[in-house]
Design a protein around this motif. Structure first.
Motif: not given
Lengths: 188, 222
Positions: B98, B115, B126, B129, B132
């Motif tokens: 993850y 999401a 993800q 953005t 992460y």
């Protein structure tokens, strides 16, 4: 995109033990940051897989990625007017596509000096074989597959290789369904 | 052999206590506050999906930074080394790697990104953005004193730790189960054979004629 497995030791990996990389607004050249060679970045489209590690590392958002769902493309952009020459994009690049211009090390980090048009690259996205949604770029999937192919005699890698065409969301669902079958659950 | 957490979908009620506990347990120990376990809820099944701690871990073999390592009987991510390229998340055969953002992260590139959307999966969203910066995988709560917290938190005892002993026990149970089923089927077959033999000796053929023999009623009709 090099066919060989890149195990290039980079300055961030080397310095990782003494300093945790700063994130967010804490600048790349801030106090406590690991020493990374600095300079003007250049980008090699051929080797880039659009993994977006550089976009994550870039503190000033000079490198960005966008997903264009209508075209099925990932858009990678580099705008040198925002760049601070911190060099972290080159340090994190897994394929060596981001590099630093050789003669830039001796020059002062003046970022507005040489205006250059922003660079914009397009990468075709891969659709998941199971759900049909975009989950990565084609080049990234191919690169990951070529790395897994080098793992000969590794059953887990072979299984992973067979599943690179499926997005992680679908893999999770398949795993849950497999667990359900093992538990002998019936459809209600 | 690597140990790993398994979930029993026939017990899982999909409450999400494992996910909350997982991220909280890691946050308390100065690790990324992200859940290393995910919950799949479909119409037929609800189950927690966990890292299988593959022996020949594909995530480890694709990592360009060497940030994922094998520590004894489990995998470990060095969060300071990880650059967030997410190659490991792409190759994991169970989708159990993850992406995680530091708790102080602000979204850089696409502030209002969802999401996931109808046309792109969570992984791509993800990435977009730019927040992460590291991945997380299940480390069996190595820093916690008494084993994986998700197992302790599960209200229906759907999660359990699978090690070599438990795996052997499970295999033995399944073998006994299979033998019992076979013996029941064989017993049924023996009884049927005996019944047929008795009927043949009597010449009545009750069992065989039960369905296609003419009824008494048809005989009285003119």
């Amino acid at each position: 995109m090099s066919p060989l497995k890149p195990r290039v030791p980079n300055p961030i990996s080397q310095g990782a033990s003494r300093a945790v990389r700063p994130h967010g607004a804490a600048g790349g050249n801030g106090i406590g940051a690991p020493a990374v060679p600095q300079g003007k970045p250049h980008h090699d489209f051929g080797r880039c897989i659009a993994c977006a590690a550089c976009a994550v590392a870039c503190d000033t958002s000079a490198i960005r990625i966008f997903v264009d769902e209508d075209e099925g493309m990932l858009v990678w952009t580099l705008d040198l007017t925002d760049c601070t020459w911190c060099g972290r994009c080159a340090a994190v690049c897994p394929t060596g596509a981001m590099g630093l211009v050789a003669d830039s090390a001796c020059r002062p980090a003046a970022f507005a000096d040489d205006p250059e048009p922003p660079k914009r690259c397009l990468f075709a996205l891969r659709e998941c074989a199971s759900c049909g949604r975009y989950y990565a770029t084609n080049k990234e999937v191919e690169y990951a597959s070529s790395l897994l192919e080098q793992e000969e005699g590794n059953a887990d890698a072979a299984r992973a290789l067979a599943l690179t065409g499926i997005c992680p969301d679908c893999k999770r669902t398949h795993d849950a369904k497999a667990a359900g079958r093992r538990a002998g659950m019936k459809r209600f | 052999m690597n140990r790993f957490v398994v979930s029993d979908p026939s017990r899982c009620i999909g409450c999400g206590a494992c996910r909350v506990t997982c991220s909280e347990a890691h946050r308390k120990r100065a690790l990324r506050p992200a859940s290393r376990i995910s919950l799949v809820k479909t119409r037929d099944v609800s189950a927690a999906v966990t890292c299988h701690q593959c022996e020949g871990a594909p995530c480890l073999s694709v990592c360009p930074e060497g940030a994922i390592s094998q520590e004894g009987d489990r995998l470990q991510v060095d969060e300071a080394r990880c650059t967030g390229c997410l190659l490991c998340a792409l190759v994991c055969p169970f989708g159990a790697v993850y992406p995680s953002a530091p708790s102080t992260a602000h979204v850089k590139a696409a502030p209002y990104s969802r999401a996931s959307s109808a046309r792109s999966a969570g992984l791509l969203r993800q990435k977009e953005t730019g927040a992460y910066t590291s991945v997380v995988v299940c480390d069996l709560c190595a820093k916690a004193p008494d084993g994986p917290r998700c197992i302790a938190a599960c209200p229906t005892k759907a999660l359990s730790l699978m090690d070599e002993g438990a795996l052997g026990h499970l295999a033995r149970e399944r073998r006994i189960d299979a033998i019992e089923k076979t013996s029941i089927a064989m017993q049924g077959a023996t009884e049927l054979r005996e019944l047929l033999a008795a009927e043949a000796a009597l010449g009545t053929g009750v069992v065989r004629d039960r369905e296609d023999a003419p009824r008494d009623k048809t005989e009285v009709l003119p």
